[in-house]
Scaffold this active site. Sequence first.
Site, PDB file in Angstrom:
ATOM      1  N   HIS A  11       1.865   4.650  -2.809  1.00  0.00           N
ATOM      2  CA  HIS A  11       1.984   6.092  -2.576  1.00  0.00           C
ATOM      3  C   HIS A  11       3.385   6.585  -2.941  1.00  0.00           C
ATOM      4  CE1 HIS A  11      -1.901   6.248  -0.713  1.00  0.00           C
ATOM      5  NE2 HIS A  11      -1.557   5.540   0.347  1.00  0.00           N
ATOM      6  N   HIS A  42       0.839  -1.209   0.000  1.00  0.00           N
ATOM      7  CA  HIS A  42       0.000   0.000   0.000  1.00  0.00           C
ATOM      8  C   HIS A  42       0.870   1.254   0.000  1.00  0.00           C
ATOM      9  CE1 HIS A  42      -3.676   2.317   0.971  1.00  0.00           C
ATOM     10  NE2 HIS A  42      -2.844   3.077   1.667  1.00  0.00           N
ATOM     11  N   GLU A  43       1.809   1.324   0.944  1.00  0.00           N
ATOM     12  CA  GLU A  43       2.672   2.503   1.040  1.00  0.00           C
ATOM     13  C   GLU A  43       3.597   2.619  -0.169  1.00  0.00           C
ATOM     14  OE1 GLU A  43       2.128   4.771   3.125  1.00  0.00           O
ATOM     15  OE2 GLU A  43       0.721   3.650   4.376  1.00  0.00           O
TER      16      GLU A  43
END
Length: 235
Positions: free
Chosen positions: A20, A16-17
């Site tokens: 980003h 997920h990170e």
Amino acid sequence: TVLITILVFGVIIFIHELGHFIAAKASRIKVHEFALGMGPTLFHFTKGETKYALRLFPIGGFVSMEGEDEESEDENAFGKKPVWKRMIVVVAGACMNILLGFLILVCTTAGMEKIPTKVIENFRGESSAVEQSGLKPGDEILKINGRSMFIEQDIAFSIQQDTDKKVEMLVRRDGKKVTLNDVDVRMVKVKSKTGEEREVFPFYVKSESKTVRNVLEYAAKDTAYVARVVWLSLL
């Protein structure tokens, strides 16, 4: 079990990170830190302008960007980028998790003996009510109650969710789309080889041999199905 849970959540959070982070770097946004975990830093190294850190508590992670939470005059600050780029950075994490889910489903689908379809193979039980409602072997179920069906699990889910077990179906029959009203999809009782009686769905679907194409296609549709079920569970 605890360690496996921590590992699984760690992978999900990392992916997920990472979404980003990749989107921020691609948008030329200054990233101060890419961290996995929270709390005190256990290990870190710096490359370029970014600090990469592993923190003590495995309960999250973050990507710290210039101008994300405060005003900044830096031309590479998050707040200085166009809205569309900021939106991409924000949604990139969720998109990476969807991609991870797709890859996992590709692996599980590849391990299946055959790939289920949405085409009716046959009916269960004598004097099947669903057959009397107009459904025929060879029909491909496209929609139930106006909702498109992605995979056979979608069909089962829609039938389970229906309260009166009388649904509207759109099927493909001999190359033509046919609408069937009030299709009776009540469970039917069958006896096992041991004589035990149990309730099952009133029909079963065809399966086909695996190919690279249908494995990828089924995994993609399965991903959409899972996303739909999660969304409906939140409503």
